[in-house]
Design a protein around this motif. Sequence first.
Motif, PDB file in Angstrom:
ATOM      1  N   GLU B  70       0.832  -1.211   0.000  1.00 17.94           N
ATOM      2  CA  GLU B  70       0.000   0.000   0.000  1.00 17.94           C
ATOM      3  C   GLU B  70       0.866   1.261   0.000  1.00 17.94           C
ATOM      4  N   LYS B  73       2.235   2.038  -3.479  1.00 20.29           N
ATOM      5  CA  LYS B  73       1.283   2.678  -4.383  1.00 20.29           C
ATOM      6  C   LYS B  73       1.329   4.201  -4.270  1.00 20.29           C
ATOM      7  N   ARG B  74       1.594   4.705  -3.066  1.00 16.48           N
ATOM      8  CA  ARG B  74       1.602   6.152  -2.880  1.00 16.48           C
ATOM      9  C   ARG B  74       2.807   6.804  -3.563  1.00 16.48           C
ATOM     10  N   GLU B  96      -6.965  16.915 -12.058  1.00 16.54           N
ATOM     11  CA  GLU B  96      -7.525  17.118 -10.707  1.00 16.54           C
ATOM     12  C   GLU B  96      -7.870  15.794 -10.053  1.00 16.54           C
ATOM     13  N   LEU B  97      -8.494  14.914 -10.859  1.00 16.39           N
ATOM     14  CA  LEU B  97      -8.908  13.620 -10.318  1.00 16.39           C
ATOM     15  C   LEU B  97      -7.701  12.820  -9.835  1.00 16.39           C
ATOM     16  N   TYR B  98      -6.690  12.664 -10.727  1.00 13.35           N
ATOM     17  CA  TYR B  98      -5.553  11.823 -10.349  1.00 13.35           C
ATOM     18  C   TYR B  98      -4.739  12.450  -9.224  1.00 13.35           C
ATOM     19  N   GLY B 100      -6.022  14.286  -6.917  1.00 15.20           N
ATOM     20  CA  GLY B 100      -6.858  14.055  -5.736  1.00 15.20           C
ATOM     21  C   GLY B 100      -6.747  12.639  -5.216  1.00 15.20           C
ATOM     22  N   ILE B 101      -6.660  11.692  -6.143  1.00 12.49           N
ATOM     23  CA  ILE B 101      -6.530  10.291  -5.745  1.00 12.49           C
ATOM     24  C   ILE B 101      -5.282  10.084  -4.906  1.00 12.49           C
ATOM     25  N   TYR B 102      -4.211  10.815  -5.279  1.00 13.60           N
ATOM     26  CA  TYR B 102      -2.960  10.649  -4.545  1.00 13.60           C
ATOM     27  C   TYR B 102      -2.886  11.562  -3.324  1.00 13.60           C
ATOM     28  N   GLY B 103      -4.031  12.120  -2.950  1.00 13.73           N
ATOM     29  CA  GLY B 103      -4.094  12.885  -1.712  1.00 13.73           C
ATOM     30  C   GLY B 103      -3.460  14.263  -1.795  1.00 13.73           C
ATOM     31  N   MET B 104      -3.271  14.801  -3.018  1.00 14.88           N
ATOM     32  CA  MET B 104      -2.705  16.149  -3.113  1.00 14.88           C
ATOM     33  C   MET B 104      -3.776  17.182  -2.805  1.00 14.88           C
ATOM     34  N   LYS B 105      -3.349  18.332  -2.281  1.00 11.95           N
ATOM     35  CA  LYS B 105      -4.294  19.428  -2.067  1.00 11.95           C
ATOM     36  C   LYS B 105      -4.658  20.031  -3.422  1.00 11.95           C
ATOM     37  N   THR B 106      -5.887  20.514  -3.537  1.00 10.41           N
ATOM     38  CA  THR B 106      -6.352  21.049  -4.823  1.00 10.41           C
ATOM     39  C   THR B 106      -5.415  22.135  -5.344  1.00 10.41           C
ATOM     40  N   VAL B 109      -2.304  20.613  -6.764  1.00 10.35           N
ATOM     41  CA  VAL B 109      -2.597  19.956  -8.049  1.00 10.35           C
ATOM     42  C   VAL B 109      -2.596  21.000  -9.158  1.00 10.35           C
TER      43      VAL B 109
END
Lengths: 360, 242
Positions: B70, B73-74, B96-98, B100-106, B109
Amino acid sequence: MNRLLYFIKKESLHILRDIRTLLVVIGIPILLMLLFGFAISTDVNNINVAVCAPVRAESIEKVISEMDNSELFTFKGYVNPDEIDRALRSGKVGIVVVFADDYDRIVSGRIPDEKAVQIVLDGSNPNVAASGAAYLTAMLGGMGSEAGLVENHILYNPQMKSAYNFVPGILGLIFILVCAMMTSISIVREKELGTMEVLLVSPVKPIWIILSKMVPYFLLSCINLISTLLIAKFALGVPMTGSIFGIIFISLTYILLSLGFGLLVSTVTDKQMVALLISGMILMLPIMMFSGMLFPVENLPAVLKPFSYIVPARWYIDAMRKLMIEGLEFSGVILEFSILCFMTVGILRVALMKFNDRLE
Amino acid sequence: MISVNNLTKMFGDFKAVDGISFDVAKGEIFGFLGANGAGKTTAIRILCGLSKATSGSGHVAGCDIITQSEDIKRNIGYMCQKFSLYEDLTVWENMELYGGIYGMKTKDVHLRAEQLLKEVDFYEHRNDLVKSIPTGWRQKLAFTVANIHSPKVIFLDEPTGGVDPLTRRQFWSMIRKTAAEGTTVFVTTHYMDEAEYCDRVSIMVDGKIMALDTPAALIEKFGVSSMDEVFRNLARNAVRNE
């Protein structure tokens, strides 16, 4: 949680950008409701009737005009006894009513043990024949004859409108269509495109991917539920005197169950076409046949009857009929509700298990 | 950055990956070659944490491939041979989606996406729907998206399949630039001219790594003139077809 929101936004965009599919999904329930409510109807109207009466008594004229005034029958004229067969055979009339020579005296009870009226029916369409006979019998009974006719008193749906009966069935079908079919296709589409693989390599837990797929379709189903209930209440005049809370609560349970089915279908295949076929054939057909949507479950052959017990739609439709038409409180459908809950938990469990298996 | 020791994956009696070992350094472009069915995809799936090795050990970006899949993956980016952007979303929405998936702030991104898109001269077209963009561009954008969260390692599984030679050249200059910034690139390919762009290549045959060195050293060792011939020399002895 933040990640889930990103996904839900993405799924909503998928749905909103595909306006045609969206319109179909929202429009089909409305269309079905209106079709079944107004156009397709198992109610029998305007059966042509001929009368064979040796004596044109005033009492008989009264019966005929009563018949002609009702929207069920259209009086087509008199026939002689030897013309009865030909009239029916030619299809000009569906029913011939034969009055006895001594009609007046039999009806007033002066000649006991004699039948006053004979109804000759064209049985080639059993539905028309059976309803026609039932309506006529009821009508003649109501005309003041004391010849021991049974009095019918129909509860809950006195006009015997078939639309009432269809509303729960349509809901049962729609939710499977929207939830199971759309969810499974949307999951399988990502497998086909290859985006699923990229998502699986990301740190997102597969369960979140699935949940975010379910949320928009859950909302769509709620819109369908609302539109269907509004049409049922205001356009079709279904009484809905029962518990509204119960109707909504049991519908939400059934929606969850359908979403579970969608997930399950998506674990079985990697092709959108197959997902569509499975949802269409394996999910929809049993619902039409075994849920009581089209035919009463009681009429099924004994061999097939047990099969209806495992069709969730059967319990849903049963419960919805009780709530919407009979006007029961929620306590009246506890059995159906418990079975649905049990099935929902089971389906979701199996679906999630299979989904995780497939990832290995 | 990647270190694998005696990695084996069995499917029943079938050894898909048969005791492979190698190390990849930070910022290196590592070419992972092999014919279809040689076990490349299986190996990559293990390295990405999608599949568990039957035996052997390894680390990717400092995380154990057996116990910390796990965490792996990050820290990695992934781009597969199938096209992986959503066609009904815009380029910007995909990023934005990808992100966001990796936990980045908007906010992060947006900054990163702007920087990456400007580098490839695509910033003005960020609000175009992906389906309206030509294939060659999509492939470059998919790479950009795989790079959005600044991963330590990027896995590219046949990234240039079905792309014209000019775009492939541009694609490889993007890869080299990314590697120069310190990102490790692990790439599989069928094009042997591309293999020569790699710092080092390994060639897998029947689940085993049969050769591993710089392209120049391999060409010299086999006494041939191109990587293509090196590959054909080795693949000729393969037992498995397809």
